[in-house]
Design a protein around this motif. Sequence first.
Motif, PDB file in Angstrom:
ATOM      1  N   LYS A  19       0.832  -1.203   0.000  1.00 12.32           N
ATOM      2  CA  LYS A  19       0.000   0.000   0.000  1.00 12.32           C
ATOM      3  C   LYS A  19       0.870   1.259   0.000  1.00 12.32           C
ATOM      4  O   LYS A  19       0.587   2.223  -0.720  1.00 12.32           O
ATOM      5  CB  LYS A  19      -0.912  -0.010   1.222  1.00 12.32           C
ATOM      6  N   ALA A  20       1.944   1.230   0.767  1.00 11.45           N
ATOM      7  CA  ALA A  20       2.851   2.378   0.811  1.00 11.45           C
ATOM      8  C   ALA A  20       3.541   2.575  -0.538  1.00 11.45           C
ATOM      9  O   ALA A  20       3.724   3.711  -0.991  1.00 11.45           O
ATOM     10  CB  ALA A  20       3.885   2.198   1.915  1.00 11.45           C
ATOM     11  N   SER A  21       3.907   1.482  -1.175  1.00 13.31           N
ATOM     12  CA  SER A  21       4.545   1.561  -2.481  1.00 13.31           C
ATOM     13  C   SER A  21       3.593   2.148  -3.520  1.00 13.31           C
ATOM     14  O   SER A  21       3.979   3.005  -4.322  1.00 13.31           O
ATOM     15  CB  SER A  21       5.005   0.176  -2.918  1.00 13.31           C
ATOM     16  N   LYS A  22       2.346   1.686  -3.507  1.00 14.27           N
ATOM     17  CA  LYS A  22       1.354   2.203  -4.445  1.00 14.27           C
ATOM     18  C   LYS A  22       1.086   3.683  -4.187  1.00 14.27           C
ATOM     19  O   LYS A  22       0.937   4.474  -5.121  1.00 14.27           O
ATOM     20  CB  LYS A  22       0.062   1.407  -4.347  1.00 14.27           C
ATOM     21  N   ALA A  23       1.044   4.074  -2.918  1.00 14.30           N
ATOM     22  CA  ALA A  23       0.817   5.480  -2.579  1.00 14.30           C
ATOM     23  C   ALA A  23       1.964   6.348  -3.085  1.00 14.30           C
ATOM     24  O   ALA A  23       1.734   7.448  -3.593  1.00 14.30           O
ATOM     25  CB  ALA A  23       0.655   5.628  -1.062  1.00 14.30           C
ATOM     26  N   ALA A  24       3.182   5.854  -2.977  1.00 15.34           N
ATOM     27  CA  ALA A  24       4.337   6.614  -3.471  1.00 15.34           C
ATOM     28  C   ALA A  24       4.252   6.781  -4.984  1.00 15.34           C
ATOM     29  O   ALA A  24       4.530   7.869  -5.511  1.00 15.34           O
ATOM     30  CB  ALA A  24       5.628   5.912  -3.084  1.00 15.34           C
ATOM     31  N   ASP A  25       3.866   5.721  -5.681  1.00 10.81           N
ATOM     32  CA  ASP A  25       3.706   5.814  -7.136  1.00 10.81           C
ATOM     33  C   ASP A  25       2.621   6.812  -7.511  1.00 10.81           C
ATOM     34  O   ASP A  25       2.769   7.586  -8.455  1.00 10.81           O
ATOM     35  CB  ASP A  25       3.372   4.451  -7.736  1.00 10.81           C
ATOM     36  N   ASN A  26       1.512   6.796  -6.777  1.00 10.56           N
ATOM     37  CA  ASN A  26       0.416   7.727  -7.056  1.00 10.56           C
ATOM     38  C   ASN A  26       0.827   9.170  -6.777  1.00 10.56           C
ATOM     39  O   ASN A  26       0.408  10.077  -7.493  1.00 10.56           O
ATOM     40  CB  ASN A  26      -0.813   7.361  -6.245  1.00 10.56           C
ATOM     41  N   ARG A  27       1.635   9.384  -5.750  1.00  9.33           N
ATOM     42  CA  ARG A  27       2.101  10.747  -5.461  1.00  9.33           C
ATOM     43  C   ARG A  27       2.938  11.270  -6.610  1.00  9.33           C
ATOM     44  O   ARG A  27       2.849  12.436  -6.974  1.00  9.33           O
ATOM     45  CB  ARG A  27       2.913  10.775  -4.162  1.00  9.33           C
ATOM     46  N   ILE A  28       3.737  10.382  -7.192  1.00  9.30           N
ATOM     47  CA  ILE A  28       4.564  10.794  -8.327  1.00  9.30           C
ATOM     48  C   ILE A  28       3.690  11.092  -9.532  1.00  9.30           C
ATOM     49  O   ILE A  28       3.864  12.086 -10.229  1.00  9.30           O
ATOM     50  CB  ILE A  28       5.607   9.710  -8.656  1.00  9.30           C
ATOM     51  N   GLU A  29       2.727  10.197  -9.794  1.00  4.06           N
ATOM     52  CA  GLU A  29       1.917  10.335 -11.002  1.00  4.06           C
ATOM     53  C   GLU A  29       0.883  11.452 -10.911  1.00  4.06           C
ATOM     54  O   GLU A  29       0.714  12.238 -11.841  1.00  4.06           O
ATOM     55  CB  GLU A  29       1.197   9.022 -11.290  1.00  4.06           C
ATOM     56  N   PHE A  30       0.184  11.555  -9.796  1.00  5.29           N
ATOM     57  CA  PHE A  30      -0.939  12.489  -9.703  1.00  5.29           C
ATOM     58  C   PHE A  30      -0.628  13.744  -8.901  1.00  5.29           C
ATOM     59  O   PHE A  30      -1.413  14.680  -8.907  1.00  5.29           O
ATOM     60  CB  PHE A  30      -2.158  11.796  -9.080  1.00  5.29           C
TER      61      PHE A  30
END
Length: 58
Positions: A19-30
């Motif tokens: 979940k933390a990894s996905k959140a980091a990716d989303n912060r970068i993308e969005f």
Amino acid sequence: MSNVINLKQARKNKARKEKASKAADNRIEFGRTKAEKEISKTEKKRQTKIIDDHKLDK
């Protein structure tokens, strides 16, 4: 002897890391401004054009 682990805790820890990894990716993308998105969009178009211009036609 080996260490005893609690499988329930191990599953929860794994889910937290994912979940933390996905959140980091989303912060970068969005988490970018409109100007940053436009800059990256034009840069991607420019790079695609350069690659297409170097292709050989048959």
